[in-house]
Design a protein around this motif. Structure first.
Motif, PDB file in Angstrom:
ATOM      1  N   CYS A 156      -3.015   8.135   5.063  1.00  0.00           N
ATOM      2  CA  CYS A 156      -4.680   7.771   4.477  1.00  0.00           C
ATOM      3  C   CYS A 156      -4.988   6.345   4.761  1.00  0.00           C
ATOM      4  O   CYS A 156      -4.112   5.466   4.463  1.00  0.00           O
TER       5      CYS A 156
ATOM      6  N   HIS B 171      -7.111   4.959   3.334  1.00  0.00           N
ATOM      7  CA  HIS B 171      -7.647   4.302   2.103  1.00  0.00           C
ATOM      8  C   HIS B 171      -6.541   3.474   1.292  1.00  0.00           C
ATOM      9  O   HIS B 171      -6.608   2.221   1.733  1.00  0.00           O
TER      10      HIS B 171
ATOM     11  N   CYS C 137      -4.802  11.987  -2.766  1.00  0.00           N
ATOM     12  CA  CYS C 137      -4.976  10.805  -3.892  1.00  0.00           C
ATOM     13  C   CYS C 137      -6.403  10.669  -4.375  1.00  0.00           C
ATOM     14  O   CYS C 137      -6.646  10.659  -5.621  1.00  0.00           O
TER      15      CYS C 137
ATOM     16  N   PRO D  21     -13.266   7.907   0.013  1.00  0.00           N
ATOM     17  CA  PRO D  21     -13.306   6.540   0.220  1.00  0.00           C
ATOM     18  C   PRO D  21     -12.550   6.022   1.446  1.00  0.00           C
ATOM     19  O   PRO D  21     -12.707   4.776   1.597  1.00  0.00           O
TER      20      PRO D  21
HETATM   21  S1  FES Z   1      -5.165   7.113  -0.614  1.00  0.00           S
HETATM   22 FE1  FES Z   1      -6.239   8.711   0.389  1.00  0.00          FE
HETATM   23  S2  FES Z   1      -8.234   8.726  -0.239  1.00  0.00           S
HETATM   24 FE2  FES Z   1      -7.301   7.144  -1.414  1.00  0.00          FE
END
Ligand code: FES
Length: 177
Positions: A92, A94, A128, A143
């Motif tokens: 991810c 993010h 997450c 996000p």
């Molecule tokens: S680590 Fe994937 S949305 Fe935050």
């Protein structure tokens, strides 16, 4: 007589104080040498960060059935469409959690930004903080600031497919085998 005794005691005290101070300075000098030796030894072993290789074999094309296969050891997805392959990161964008594969049967329909109808059979969802990525890795919820990158693939001389995570490719990239 008493004065002589006192003088003797004073001299002894002075001697033992001198001895103590010379022991102390000896200790400091020895400590200094030890520290220098330790620093010299440490410099013989440079600090190196061993990272996993960025190019690795993932297997023969025949190891991959049609559709999406997750490789947990490399945190990526290999997607097979007939004899064409591509590879999308499962990390991810993010905060680096591993995204999950969400499969749809029947396919999920949605309207793209340009207004055309799109249907997809899978997406990637981050457990997450809820980021959601389309089939091509583009973010549409949550996000995550960037799409999931696509990695370059090529075929090794022994016929195995290789993924190069150091090289990102466009969404029209396909490895044809
Ligand atoms: S680590 Fe994937 S949305 Fe935050």
């Amino acid at each position: 007589m008493a004065d002589n005794n006192k003088e003797g005691r004073d001299i002894q005290t002075q001697i033992s104080r001198r001895r103590f101070l010379s022991y102390l300075s000896g200790l400091f000098i020895a400590g200094g040498f030890l520290l220098q030796g330790f620093a010299a030894l440490k410099s013989l072993f440079p600090r190196v960060l061993y990272e996993p290789p960025t190019k690795f074999k993932v297997g023969m094309p025949s190891d991959f059935p049609e559709g999406v296969r997750f490789l947990p050891e490399h945190r990526l997805f290999i997607i097979r469409n007939d004899d064409r392959f591509h590879c999308i990161s499962a990390i991810c964008t993010h905060l680096g959690c591993t995204v999950n594969l969400a499969q749809y049967s029947p396919p999920k329909e949605y309207e793209s930004h340009s207004g055309t109808a799109v249907s997809e059979t899978y997406e990637f969802h981050c457990p997450c903080h809820g980021s959601k990525y389309r089939e091509n890795g583009n973010v549409y919820a949550g996000p995550a600031p960037k799409p999931l990158p696509w990695y370059r693939m090529y075929t090794a001389p022994d016929g195995q497919m290789v993924v190069d995570t150091n090289t990102h490719v466009d969404h029209d990239f396909r490895l044809k085998v």
